[in-house]
Design a protein around this motif. Structure first.
Motif, PDB file in Angstrom:
ATOM      1  N   UNK A 342       0.826  -1.203   0.000  1.00 53.69           N
ATOM      2  CA  UNK A 342       0.000   0.000   0.000  1.00 53.69           C
ATOM      3  C   UNK A 342       0.859   1.252   0.000  1.00 53.69           C
ATOM      4  N   UNK A 343       1.977   1.232   0.754  1.00 60.07           N
ATOM      5  CA  UNK A 343       2.876   2.384   0.772  1.00 60.07           C
ATOM      6  C   UNK A 343       3.523   2.615  -0.584  1.00 60.07           C
ATOM      7  N   UNK A 344       3.644   1.529  -1.378  1.00 58.06           N
ATOM      8  CA  UNK A 344       4.234   1.644  -2.714  1.00 58.06           C
ATOM      9  C   UNK A 344       3.210   2.073  -3.754  1.00 58.06           C
ATOM     10  N   UNK A 345       1.947   2.268  -3.345  1.00 59.36           N
ATOM     11  CA  UNK A 345       0.936   2.727  -4.278  1.00 59.36           C
ATOM     12  C   UNK A 345       0.003   1.655  -4.789  1.00 59.36           C
ATOM     13  N   UNK A 346       0.209   0.395  -4.396  1.00 52.07           N
ATOM     14  CA  UNK A 346      -0.698  -0.672  -4.818  1.00 52.07           C
ATOM     15  C   UNK A 346      -1.988  -0.629  -3.992  1.00 52.07           C
ATOM     16  N   UNK A 347      -2.990  -1.372  -4.457  1.00 48.00           N
ATOM     17  CA  UNK A 347      -4.270  -1.460  -3.744  1.00 48.00           C
ATOM     18  C   UNK A 347      -4.643  -2.919  -3.510  1.00 48.00           C
ATOM     19  N   UNK A 348      -3.859  -3.625  -2.712  1.00 51.47           N
ATOM     20  CA  UNK A 348      -4.165  -5.044  -2.465  1.00 51.47           C
ATOM     21  C   UNK A 348      -5.372  -5.183  -1.533  1.00 51.47           C
ATOM     22  N   UNK A 349      -6.065  -6.295  -1.662  1.00 49.45           N
ATOM     23  CA  UNK A 349      -7.198  -6.570  -0.778  1.00 49.45           C
ATOM     24  C   UNK A 349      -6.887  -7.792   0.087  1.00 49.45           C
ATOM     25  N   UNK A 350      -7.916  -8.278   0.808  1.00 49.56           N
ATOM     26  CA  UNK A 350      -7.718  -9.410   1.715  1.00 49.56           C
ATOM     27  C   UNK A 350      -7.321 -10.675   0.981  1.00 49.56           C
ATOM     28  N   UNK A 351      -7.751 -10.806  -0.273  1.00 56.43           N
ATOM     29  CA  UNK A 351      -7.381 -12.005  -1.033  1.00 56.43           C
ATOM     30  C   UNK A 351      -5.885 -12.052  -1.278  1.00 56.43           C
ATOM     31  N   UNK A 352      -5.282 -10.892  -1.487  1.00 57.31           N
ATOM     32  CA  UNK A 352      -3.831 -10.846  -1.673  1.00 57.31           C
ATOM     33  C   UNK A 352      -3.128 -11.256  -0.377  1.00 57.31           C
ATOM     34  N   UNK A 353      -3.637 -10.761   0.756  1.00 59.11           N
ATOM     35  CA  UNK A 353      -3.030 -11.128   2.039  1.00 59.11           C
ATOM     36  C   UNK A 353      -3.132 -12.630   2.276  1.00 59.11           C
ATOM     37  N   UNK A 354      -4.288 -13.220   1.978  1.00 55.13           N
ATOM     38  CA  UNK A 354      -4.439 -14.663   2.157  1.00 55.13           C
ATOM     39  C   UNK A 354      -3.492 -15.437   1.253  1.00 55.13           C
ATOM     40  N   UNK A 355      -3.304 -14.948   0.030  1.00 53.97           N
ATOM     41  CA  UNK A 355      -2.403 -15.623  -0.899  1.00 53.97           C
ATOM     42  C   UNK A 355      -0.970 -15.592  -0.392  1.00 53.97           C
ATOM     43  N   UNK A 356      -0.546 -14.434   0.132  1.00 49.90           N
ATOM     44  CA  UNK A 356       0.808 -14.316   0.682  1.00 49.90           C
ATOM     45  C   UNK A 356       0.965 -15.223   1.900  1.00 49.90           C
ATOM     46  N   UNK A 357      -0.047 -15.253   2.778  1.00 48.85           N
ATOM     47  CA  UNK A 357       0.035 -16.062   3.997  1.00 48.85           C
ATOM     48  C   UNK A 357       0.141 -17.546   3.677  1.00 48.85           C
ATOM     49  N   UNK A 358      -0.490 -17.996   2.566  1.00 48.42           N
ATOM     50  CA  UNK A 358      -0.467 -19.419   2.216  1.00 48.42           C
ATOM     51  C   UNK A 358       0.684 -19.786   1.293  1.00 48.42           C
ATOM     52  N   UNK A 359       1.506 -18.832   0.947  1.00 46.27           N
ATOM     53  CA  UNK A 359       2.608 -19.105   0.018  1.00 46.27           C
ATOM     54  C   UNK A 359       3.653 -20.004   0.667  1.00 46.27           C
ATOM     55  N   UNK A 360       4.333 -20.862  -0.107  1.00 49.89           N
ATOM     56  CA  UNK A 360       5.364 -21.761   0.441  1.00 49.89           C
ATOM     57  C   UNK A 360       6.488 -21.021   1.156  1.00 49.89           C
ATOM     58  N   UNK A 361       6.839 -19.840   0.667  1.00 51.98           N
ATOM     59  CA  UNK A 361       7.941 -19.099   1.285  1.00 51.98           C
ATOM     60  C   UNK A 361       7.573 -18.680   2.705  1.00 51.98           C
ATOM     61  N   UNK A 362       6.351 -18.157   2.887  1.00 53.40           N
ATOM     62  CA  UNK A 362       5.919 -17.741   4.224  1.00 53.40           C
ATOM     63  C   UNK A 362       5.784 -18.953   5.139  1.00 53.40           C
ATOM     64  N   UNK A 363       5.223 -20.051   4.633  1.00 52.23           N
ATOM     65  CA  UNK A 363       5.081 -21.259   5.451  1.00 52.23           C
ATOM     66  C   UNK A 363       6.432 -21.779   5.914  1.00 52.23           C
TER      67      UNK A 363
END
Length: 654
Positions: A342-363
């Motif tokens: 968001x600070x970089x100017x993007x407009x991510x929503x909750x679906x983006x957060x869920x996708x990042x949280x379930x990503x193999x790198x975060x896990x």
């Protein structure tokens, strides 16, 4: 001899009530299960089955045992369950109903609107007599109820039965206490504390059925034989859905194949072990040493290590369980990435957060700083590695105590470990630190004086959002860790400040036995008052070992004149019985409460009362062992905790 017209009318009313109950059961059995899905159909079928089971008539008992006539011209027959006629009018009201309270508590000084209280004399399910009290008739004097006295003194054989016909006012107050209130009942042998606890469970299920039917009610006893002894009480009161278990079964998660020395078992039951286990669990959270880098599209988002550590520290202080916090961590890390987007100017929503949280790198990153835990693996590490134990126990246990806990020959893996019964309690504690134990609506805990602090914590977890009824007698402790204070036990149970009620009227034990045994009370449990027997028959008190020249023994309630033996001195107590007694010389048959005998018969095994070893009395015992009493009776069989002890009898020498 023909019955009087009044007695005949009461007998006819019983016949009418039995016929009505049979119709109620037939109507329930005739209902067809109709539901929209198989799960609902199964639930409905089970409900109907339990309903039909509760309507089963027992021809050996009567449907009602009393009657009250009020000053508003109402008449109520009080019985074990509600029975209605074809029009829905009550023929019998449940003993748990609010109107039934007056039957138990009304007196001449406080009649509670009752003009007449009638008790029925019963014999094998038939009414044979009745007895009236006109509570508002000042010309009538207070007379001891012969029917009530005969019911109290009737010989007890077989399993425990209900006491709905003889509940006393002080017992009724405990039974009808609120569902949110935890009550501790201190009672000597024969005061009816176990029966009161079971009747309280039945009353709670009646008064708060919707709540407790969802959350559940559980009865915890000292052993399976005891549960079989009391198992018929609640079904006789119409409650067939209450669970019964022992403390060992409650915490059973691994096969028990090992034993501990007494000193080790006592230490494993110490409440300080809870802090050691908590430290061992939360020490698995590792500080972040590298940043989390999440690639998304052509860009990479970086969460620095110091920011990750701030998130870890905040989750550790949330007051949630280890696994719950671990499941929250991916979302917290993904949210930190989302803020950067968001600070970089993007407009991510909750679906983006869920996708990042379930990503193999975060896990993978979460697993490196907050690994998944297994309770057996944590305890195995503590008991097999002195260094690992010292790292978490240095602030809680001495070096000598730590040496008691560590296995002399550690097994190769957690799968080959020979877990003991005290270990299962530690595993239960660890499991709760990792993931919260579900709570029941109400727990009835009997023989609570014999539970260690860690066992009490295990029970407390099962009623953390509910309440408990705690039953026991401090003077009857039979384990090395038996409590000396109900306040302490309630604190370990997670119910500090709960009400403690003392029952001191003995209904099962004759006065001569109580007086004989109570001579030891100051030496066994100083501060406890001696119970008072309400039985009309005093009984006789003899000891075949201390008085070998006396005549053949009789049962406590037998008739015939006999000289009493002198009271025992504190230095010569040798009370024979099925199990070594403590202050009240309580005896148990098959580890259950049965009639107190002062002589051993051919149907029971004679044992000797002996002192319990002090806590940590071995050469490697706890430094705090001197705070415990040195005088406790030991069990003649292996204790429920898996402690290996000698079963050879020794004389009791306070």
């Amino acid at each position: 001899m023909s019955a009087s017209p009044e007695l005949k009318r009461e007998q006819d009313h019983l016949s009418t009530a039995r016929a009505a109950l049979a119709r109620m059961r037939e109507q329930t059995l005739s209902l067809k299960v109709q539901a929209h899905d198989p799960i609902s159909a199964e639930h409905l079928a089970r409900t109907l089955h339990l309903r039909a089971a509760s309507l089963q008539d027992d021809p050996s008992t009567t449907l009602f045992f009393g009657r009250i006539d009020t000053d508003s011209d109402e008449r109520w027959y009080v019985g074990r369950r509600h029975v209605a006629d074809d029009h829905g009018d009550p023929l019998v009201i449940d003993w748990r109903a609010g109107m039934s309270t007056a039957f138990y508590r009304a007196s001449r000084t406080e009649p509670m609107g009752v003009v007449l209280r009638r008790r029925f004399g019963l014999d094998r399910g038939a009414i044979t007599a009745y007895e009236d009290e006109h509570l508002q008739d000042r010309a009538e004097h207070e007379v001891r109820s012969q029917i009530l006295a005969e019911e109290i003194e009737r010989p007890r054989v077989g399993p425990m039965r209900d006491i709905v016909a003889t509940i006393q006012p002080e017992q009724d107050e405990i039974v009808r206490a609120g569902a949110e209130q935890t009550i501790c009942v201190q009672g000597a042998p024969g005061t009816g504390k176990t029966a009161v606890g079971l009747h309280r469970a039945a009353w709670l299920l009646y008064a708060f059925r919707d709540k407790l039917a969802r959350s559940g009610v559980l009865v915890i006893g000292p052993n399976r034989a005891f549960l079989e002894h009391i198992g018929a009480v609640l079904p006789a009161l119409g409650e067939v859905a209450v669970g019964h278990t022992t403390i060992e079964e409650l915490v059973a998660s691994v096969p028990v194949r090992g034993t501990d020395s007494t000193a080790t078992a006592v230490l494993k039951g110490d409440a300080r072990l809870a802090e050691v286990l908590r430290a061992a669990v939360w020490s698995q959270v590792q500080p972040a040493t590298e940043a989390l880098v999440v690639p998304r599209g052509v860009r990479k988002w970086r969460v620095p290590a110091y920011e990750v550590n701030e998130i870890l520290a905040e989750l550790r202080t949330r007051g949630v369980r280890y696994d719950t916090a671990r499941q929250m961590l991916p979302q917290r890390l993904a949210h930190a990435v989302l803020l950067q987007m968001e600070q970089a100017g993007d407009s991510p929503d909750d679906r983006v957060q869920d996708t990042v949280a379930r990503s193999p790198i975060v896990k993978k990153y979460v697993a490196s700083v907050w690994p998944a835990l297994d309770a057996k693996a944590v305890l195995f590490s503590l008991l097999s590695d002195p260094g690992e134990l010292a790292r978490h126990a240095a602030d809680h246990l001495t070096e000598e105590e730590q040496a008691l806990l560590v296995w002399e020959k550690p097994p190769r893996s957690k799968g080959s470990a020979r877990w003991s019964r005290p270990d299962t309690v530690l595993l239960d504690e660890l499991t709760d630190h990792i993931s919260r134990t579900p709570s029941l609506g109400h727990v009835v805990l009997d023989e609570a004086q014999d539970l260690s602090p860690m066992q009490l914590r295990a029970v407390g977890r099962r009623c953390s959002t509910g309440a408990a009824t705690v039953l026991g007698d401090i003077a009857q402790g039979t384990t090395p860790w038996a409590t000396d204070s109900w306040e302490s036990s309630l604190a370990h149970l997670g119910k500090p400040g709960s009400h403690i009620e003392v029952l001191d009227r003995g209904f099962r034990v004759p006065a001569s036995v109580i007086e004989y045994a109570a001579q030891l009370l100051p030496h066994m449990a100083a501060g406890l008052g001696a119970p008072v027997s309400v039985r009309a028959t005093r009984g006789v008190s003899t000891s075949s070992r201390s008085r070998p020249t006396t005549s053949s023994p009789r049962s406590p309630g037998s008739s015939g004149a006999r000289s009493r033996s002198p009271a025992p001195s504190a230095s010569s107590c040798r009370m024979p019985g099925p199990t070594a007694c403590r202050s009240h010389c309580r005896t148990r048959e098959s580890s259950t409460e049965s009639s107190v005998r002062t002589t051993a018969t051919s149907s029971t095994r004679s044992t000797w009362c002996r002192p319990r070893s002090p806590r940590g009395s071995s050469s490697t015992g706890s430094s705090s062992s001197s705070r415990r009493r040195s005088l406790r009776p030991s069990r003649t069989s292996a204790p429920a905790c898996g402690v290996s002890t000698s079963s050879s009898p020794e004389p009791c020498r306070p």
